[in-house]
Design a protein around this motif. Structure first.
Motif, PDB file in Angstrom:
ATOM      1  N   ARG A 148      -6.680  -7.940  -0.561  1.00  0.00           N
ATOM      2  CA  ARG A 148      -5.787  -7.047  -1.434  1.00  0.00           C
ATOM      3  C   ARG A 148      -5.169  -7.701  -2.782  1.00  0.00           C
TER       4      ARG A 148
ATOM      5  N   THR B 208     -15.175 -13.177  -1.472  1.00  0.00           N
ATOM      6  CA  THR B 208     -14.665 -11.484  -1.034  1.00  0.00           C
ATOM      7  C   THR B 208     -13.560 -10.826  -1.685  1.00  0.00           C
TER       8      THR B 208
ATOM      9  N   PHE C 142       0.963  -1.185  -0.069  1.00  0.00           N
ATOM     10  CA  PHE C 142       0.314   0.079  -0.043  1.00  0.00           C
ATOM     11  C   PHE C 142       1.380   1.485   0.391  1.00  0.00           C
TER      12      PHE C 142
ATOM     13  N   GLY D  62     -19.267   0.062   1.600  1.00  0.00           N
ATOM     14  CA  GLY D  62     -18.787   0.589   2.976  1.00  0.00           C
ATOM     15  C   GLY D  62     -18.731  -1.263   2.947  1.00  0.00           C
TER      16      GLY D  62
ATOM     17  N   GLU E 178      -3.660  -1.657  10.668  1.00  0.00           N
ATOM     18  CA  GLU E 178      -4.244  -1.473   9.746  1.00  0.00           C
ATOM     19  C   GLU E 178      -3.917  -1.457   8.098  1.00  0.00           C
ATOM     20  N   ASP E 179      -4.240  -2.202   7.357  1.00  0.00           N
ATOM     21  CA  ASP E 179      -4.349  -1.137   6.008  1.00  0.00           C
ATOM     22  C   ASP E 179      -5.101   0.211   5.588  1.00  0.00           C
ATOM     23  N   PRO E 180      -5.195   0.726   4.212  1.00  0.00           N
ATOM     24  CA  PRO E 180      -6.422   2.077   4.124  1.00  0.00           C
ATOM     25  C   PRO E 180      -7.615   1.692   3.346  1.00  0.00           C
ATOM     26  N   GLU E 181      -8.439   0.191   4.304  1.00  0.00           N
ATOM     27  CA  GLU E 181      -9.471  -0.148   4.181  1.00  0.00           C
ATOM     28  C   GLU E 181     -10.236  -0.515   5.337  1.00  0.00           C
ATOM     29  N   GLY E 182      -8.627  -0.804   6.724  1.00  0.00           N
ATOM     30  CA  GLY E 182      -9.523  -0.825   7.699  1.00  0.00           C
ATOM     31  C   GLY E 182      -9.315  -2.664   7.998  1.00  0.00           C
ATOM     32  N   LEU E 183      -8.651  -3.014   7.463  1.00  0.00           N
ATOM     33  CA  LEU E 183      -8.283  -4.630   7.474  1.00  0.00           C
ATOM     34  C   LEU E 183      -6.987  -4.386   8.594  1.00  0.00           C
TER      35      LEU E 183
ATOM     36  N   LEU F 210     -11.516  -7.228  10.481  1.00  0.00           N
ATOM     37  CA  LEU F 210     -12.551  -5.948   9.815  1.00  0.00           C
ATOM     38  C   LEU F 210     -12.686  -5.657  11.932  1.00  0.00           C
TER      39      LEU F 210
ATOM     40  N   LYS G  34     -18.613  -3.867   1.621  1.00  0.00           N
ATOM     41  CA  LYS G  34     -17.761  -5.709   1.000  1.00  0.00           C
ATOM     42  C   LYS G  34     -17.350  -5.922   1.648  1.00  0.00           C
TER      43      LYS G  34
END
Lengths: 204, 204
Positions: B79, B76, A119, B170, A133-138, B14, B172
């Motif tokens: 990354r 899903t 990232f 939001g 966490e990564d930019p997706e919040g994971l 998450l 996903k």
């Protein structure tokens, strides 16, 4: 009867896939194993709609895995910070059957380090003490392991280290130094051999 | 004794993982199943070095999978154009044990379409008739399937379609519409039920 090694890995997608698998089979043979490539099983299938063909290859690979005694997986990161998901699937498949799973990767670094590189905007801290966490919040796994803990864990639980090699430029998926180390370990653990057999003895 | 569903998927990463798994367990219960989350198995482990902890979670998840009767996997893309490799591992693991595997994804498109989107520079043709490759020269699977053929194949060979939902923005990883469709299919195939049980009957 030689023990059969299922050759899992994304090199199936290389232009020179056939020659990489040939080289892998030769290494296996030198150490007393028979290498089995996923390409072998579905070369002569009749013309089929694409979906049906894909499904048939999947069944054929599963059948092939059941016929093998162990798996050596190329876990080099594939279009992501992690291993190819098809290879991950096959690792889990063989592990569940109680067969030894070995693995190598041609890219250095822990999963956390590679995810941070993946990232451009970098990772951020979750609440204090809750990791990165990564930019997706994971959440980014941070167990000082090479890849997802299920992959590292499978190899460790089989009694082997996951081999890490930094491949020379241009050989990210095709470098076989780590593969040979895996074969060597398998020969030691499963055949009681410390060195490749002399060529004359190794020939089938 | 209710059949146990292993809840595989990257929602473990998450921020609200606990509440997503709670919602999944509730859906399972409404259809007569018991949902089992990978988070359940390692909440109380003593302090350990990171590597040892990761390995322990892997063993605990494998133990948990063996105790379950089927898996429903959130495939899903994670990354990458493909599913989370930990989830792929678990799909292969359950498939090898002969347990039904079901799956859903919250992102539309075939693997080829998503791989094309993943590389801003696009895909290019390999030699005529030899398919498409990515900028690294790796073939792009083009079987009109949702993901790697081993993943689609596992679900199809279990007798289920792979469910595809386009999740609202939001959501996903957390949208559960596709998950509920999987539970519904499992109830029909394994419990002979066409609709969720009334709440009074469903309570354990």
């Amino acid at each position: 009867m030689r023990k059969r090694v299922y050759l899992a890995g994304p090199e199936v997608f290389l232009r020179n896939a056939e020659s990489v698998f040939r080289a892998k089979r030769e290494i296996c043979q030198r150490y007393g194993f028979r290498g089995v490539s996923p390409l072998e099983s579905h070369l002569d299938s009749e013309p089929l709609p694409q979906k049906e063909l894909g499904w048939r290859i999947s069944r054929s690979n599963e059948f092939c895995m059941r016929s093998c005694d162990l798996v050596i997986a190329n876990l080099t990161p594939f279009r992501s910070p992690s291993a190819d998901p098809g290879t991950a699937y096959e690792l889990g498949f063989m592990r569940a059957l109680g067969k030894p799973v070995l693995g190598y990767t041609n890219v250095c670094g822990t999963l956390r380090e590679r995810t941070a590189q993946f990232f451009p905007e970098g990772l951020r801290a979750r609440r204090p003490g809750k990791g990165l966490e990564d930019p997706e919040g994971l959440l980014v796994e941070d167990f000082d392991l090479i890849d997802n803990l299920m992959l590292d864990g499978a190899v460790l639980s089989s009694g082997f280290p996951l081999i890490v090699i930094e491949a020379p430029p241009g050989e990210k998926f095709s470098c076989l130094a780590g593969f040979e180390q895996c074969v060597q370990q398998a020969a030691r653990a499963l055949l009681g051999l410390d060195a490749p057999r002399p060529a004359a003895v190794a020939a089938e």
